[in-house]
Design a protein around this motif. Structure first.
Motif, mmCIF file in Angstrom:
data_model
loop_
_atom_site.group_PDB
_atom_site.id
_atom_site.type_symbol
_atom_site.label_atom_id
_atom_site.label_comp_id
_atom_site.label_asym_id
_atom_site.label_seq_id
_atom_site.Cartn_x
_atom_site.Cartn_y
_atom_site.Cartn_z
ATOM 1 N N TYR A 64 -8.264 6.194 -5.308
ATOM 2 C CA TYR A 64 -8.827 6.897 -6.468
ATOM 3 C C TYR A 64 -8.831 8.413 -6.252
ATOM 4 C CZ TYR A 64 -12.303 8.784 -9.649
ATOM 5 O OH TYR A 64 -12.954 9.558 -10.592
ATOM 6 N N VAL A 65 -9.320 8.865 -5.088
ATOM 7 C CA VAL A 65 -9.486 10.295 -4.840
ATOM 8 C C VAL A 65 -8.142 11.006 -4.684
ATOM 9 C CG1 VAL A 65 -10.372 12.001 -3.185
ATOM 10 C CG2 VAL A 65 -11.785 10.040 -3.840
ATOM 11 N N PHE A 66 -7.211 10.381 -3.946
ATOM 12 C CA PHE A 66 -5.964 11.077 -3.614
ATOM 13 C C PHE A 66 -4.781 10.672 -4.491
ATOM 14 C CE2 PHE A 66 -8.450 11.310 0.313
ATOM 15 C CZ PHE A 66 -8.388 12.674 0.555
ATOM 16 N N LEU A 67 -4.828 9.454 -5.036
ATOM 17 C CA LEU A 67 -3.676 8.966 -5.795
ATOM 18 C C LEU A 67 -3.985 8.782 -7.271
ATOM 19 C CD1 LEU A 67 -2.358 6.302 -3.264
ATOM 20 C CD2 LEU A 67 -1.736 8.716 -3.460
ATOM 21 N N ASN A 68 -5.198 9.163 -7.662
ATOM 22 C CA ASN A 68 -5.609 9.114 -9.074
ATOM 23 C C ASN A 68 -5.481 7.724 -9.688
ATOM 24 O OD1 ASN A 68 -6.095 11.953 -9.209
ATOM 25 N ND2 ASN A 68 -3.866 12.257 -9.298
ATOM 26 N N LYS A 69 -5.710 6.691 -8.859
ATOM 27 C CA LYS A 69 -5.667 5.326 -9.380
ATOM 28 C C LYS A 69 -6.925 5.054 -10.192
ATOM 29 C CE LYS A 69 -4.989 0.508 -8.079
ATOM 30 N NZ LYS A 69 -4.758 -0.449 -6.976
ATOM 31 N N MET A 103 0.846 -1.195 0.000
ATOM 32 C CA MET A 103 0.000 0.000 0.000
ATOM 33 C C MET A 103 0.882 1.245 0.000
ATOM 34 S SD MET A 103 -2.966 1.098 2.727
ATOM 35 C CE MET A 103 -3.681 -0.508 2.676
ATOM 36 N N HIS A 104 0.501 2.257 -0.734
ATOM 37 C CA HIS A 104 1.276 3.491 -0.836
ATOM 38 C C HIS A 104 1.351 4.168 0.532
ATOM 39 C CE1 HIS A 104 2.484 7.499 -2.162
ATOM 40 N NE2 HIS A 104 2.790 6.959 -3.339
ATOM 41 N N LEU A 105 2.506 4.775 0.835
ATOM 42 C CA LEU A 105 2.729 5.418 2.124
ATOM 43 C C LEU A 105 1.696 6.494 2.393
ATOM 44 C CD1 LEU A 105 4.493 5.637 4.614
ATOM 45 C CD2 LEU A 105 5.968 7.238 3.369
ATOM 46 N N LYS A 106 1.331 7.235 1.336
ATOM 47 C CA LYS A 106 0.343 8.294 1.520
ATOM 48 C C LYS A 106 -1.003 7.710 1.926
ATOM 49 C CE LYS A 106 -1.581 12.384 -0.786
ATOM 50 N NZ LYS A 106 -1.566 13.186 -2.024
ATOM 51 N N THR A 107 -1.360 6.572 1.319
ATOM 52 C CA THR A 107 -2.620 5.919 1.666
ATOM 53 C C THR A 107 -2.623 5.486 3.127
ATOM 54 O OG1 THR A 107 -2.809 5.102 -0.589
ATOM 55 C CG2 THR A 107 -4.172 4.031 1.052
ATOM 56 N N VAL A 108 -1.522 4.896 3.562
ATOM 57 C CA VAL A 108 -1.411 4.459 4.950
ATOM 58 C C VAL A 108 -1.591 5.637 5.896
ATOM 59 C CG1 VAL A 108 0.139 3.452 6.660
ATOM 60 C CG2 VAL A 108 0.083 2.528 4.339
ATOM 61 N N TRP A 109 -0.946 6.767 5.571
ATOM 62 C CA TRP A 109 -1.036 7.957 6.420
ATOM 63 C C TRP A 109 -2.472 8.458 6.516
ATOM 64 C CZ3 TRP A 109 0.780 10.533 10.184
ATOM 65 C CH2 TRP A 109 0.451 11.876 10.373
#
Length: 535
Positions: free
Chosen positions: A483-488, A1-7
């Protein structure tokens, strides 16, 4: 999982301080059902046939699938004998004897199960209302069709409503195993089934259900079972008696390449495809019948069980796989047929994924299973028998007036059997892997994936199921954040999702979904909490 997502997730965890996860069912208006009304009138039992695509399948308004391959079941729209589950269209190649919906729950400490049919004791416990209110509704989404209805989902829909509340023993038999009359759960069941002529979507029928607790009891630890007795044969009246005793069943897990979700498919097929003289003919049945869930409530546990039934010597011939840790004495001398409410509930709730039928001659005791059947029976079962399977999921609770939705697909895949001599040359009950590897499941899997695609296109998935894996959970929150923050990029048009009805998918929807999952907030797409989706 991306670090930003974890945060982001950690921040949300601190903000909301949730402690436990639970599945929340829909609530709303409901009609109390008086069982006395239906017991004084004749239930308007009806059968209809899906026949616009390649699959011709009989459905009913009494919790029952198929026509038992009986000539007495007539398609009222054509006046002809109703196919049970024929594929391809007008081929006389049948894949189903009968199927049924099972629902079980704990009610005030008692174990109750209601069934469309039990598959053995000829017990039917689901019936429609009488008169027009019990009739099956036909509708079509095709504008120039005589049954056009703007509410229709597919080229041909059939909509039925039935109940488990009838107790009149003129219709609902006294259970000889439980030695008591039928005790209802108090369910109203709405069944919708959909079919298409489009060649991309004509190999399956989608079923969608809404179950509502119209009684006064809390239904605890409820499970739903999809029971199928698949007789795969060429339907000629001279060979019917021979065609049902050589079927095999099993369970495959494949993966949705877009979402990464594991897709479970229960299947049945003829053991060898019925070649003639070493060659395929117009009477060969090379296809396979499959069932897969499309949408289901909460964090459901899935089970797959198969068994063979024998009425006269069950201690010898009534058998199915069973985990040693789950041992249950069915009271019949056998290890197969689950007669009575408690045995049915056990099977729906045991969490087992039985190994495939053709592998029952292999000793699986090291994996926790009971030993194989007796040597004299191994080849008879493993090489093809009169087999049934139950695909189950749960558990969930239904308070009075609560409802839940679920959907599944009946899918047909052609050319499971590729080589007419594969069974005769390769099959060995002591080493079935060679024959198994010659089976071609690709078409069945493709049919299930096409059904999943169509189901998503229709927007019939549960609101809040962002990753379209069949339930609402923390993984949906993670997917929305990505999707919202990482544009996946989403897989199935999730950018159109909107859970708080403000016309935008953003941080507010993430908060809304977390409130629903962990703090008892309103259901997704239902911001006013009235049980009716608003967006």
């Amino acid at each position: 999982m991306h670090l930003k997502t974890v945060w982001i997730l950690l921040c949300m965890t601190l903000v909301f301080s949730f402690s436990s996860l639970y599945a929340k069912q829909h609530t709303g208006e409901f009609r109390k059902f008086d069982p006395g009304l239906i017991s004084e009138r004749i239930p308007n039992t009806q059968l209809r046939v899906h026949k616009i695509g390649k699959v011709q399948m009989s459905i009913t308004n009494y919790g029952y699938f198929g026509s038992q391959l009986e000539n007495s079941f007539i398609d009222p729209e054509t006046g002809q004998i109703a196919p049970s589950c024929q594929y391809p269209f007008r081929s006389d190649k049948e894949h189903l004897f009968q199927g049924a919906l099972w629902v079980g729950a704990i009610v005030s400490g008692d174990t109750l199960v209601s069934v469309g049919t039990d598959g053995w004791q000829h017990i039917q416990e689901m019936y429609p209302d009488s008169g027009l209110s019990g009739a099956i509704i036909k509708r079509s989404a095709v504008p120039n069709h005589p049954d056009y209805d703007p509410k229709a989902i597919s080229d041909i829909d059939y909509v039925a409503t039935f109940y488990d509340t009838l107790t009149d023993q003129q219709y609902v038999a006294h259970d000889p195993v439980d030695n008591r009359p039928h005790l209802p759960l108090g369910l109203k069941i709405r069944q919708e089934s959909y079919s298409w002529a489009d060649p991309d979507f004509d190999d399956f029928i989608i079923f969608r259900y809404i179950l509502t607790n119209i009684g006064d009891n809390h239904l605890e630890d409820a499970y739903i079972g999809l029971y199928f007795d698949c007789d795969v044969l060429y339907r000629t009246y001279s060979s019917n008696e021979l065609g049902f005793g050589d079927d095999v069943s099993g369970h495959i897990i494949t993966q949705d390449s877009c979402t990464g979700e594991n897709i479970n498919i229960a299947w049945s097929a003829d053991n060898d495809g019925e070649p003639t003289g070493g060659f395929w003919s117009s009477e060969s049945v090379q296809s396979t019948f499959g069932v897969s869930l499309l949408d289901f409530p909460g964090q459901s546990q899935l089970s797959f069980n198969w068994w063979v039934s024998e009425q006269y010597q069950p201690e010898l011939y009534d058998w199915g796989p069973m985990k040693q840790e789950n041992y249950r004495d069915f009271g019949t001398g056998g290890m197969g047929t689950p007669e009575g409410d408690k045995n049915k509930y056990y099977l729906m709730s045991n969490g087992e994924h039985d190994y495939d039928q053709m592998f029952c001659g292999i000793d699986h005791t090291s994996e926790g299973w009971f030993p194989p059947p007796a040597d004299a029976l191994v080849n008879r079962i493993a090489g093809g028998y009169d087999t049934r399977f139950l695909f189950s999921f749960g558990s969930f609770d239904l308070m009075p007036s609560d409802s839940l939705e679920f959907s599944f697909v009946v899918a047909l895949g052609n050319n499971l059997h590729q080589y007419p001599d594969a069974f005769s040359n390769l099959y060995d009950s002591d080493n079935p892997q060679l024959f198994y590897e010659a089976l071609y499941f690709y078409n069945l899997v493709n049919t299930v994936m096409a059904a999943r695609e169509k189901f998503t296109m229709l927007g019939l998935y549960t609101c809040g199921d962002f990753n379209r894996d069949g339930n609402i959970s923390i993984t949906d929150v993670v997917s929305i954040i990505n999707y919202v923050f990482l544009n996946k990029t989403p897989c199935y048009g999730q950018e159109n999702d909107d859970y708080n009805c403000d016309d935008t998918l953003n941080m507010v929807d993430i908060i809304y979904l977390i409130n629903y999952l962990f703090r008892g907030g309103d259901s997704p797409c239902d911001p006013d909490g009235d049980g009716e989706p608003e967006c």
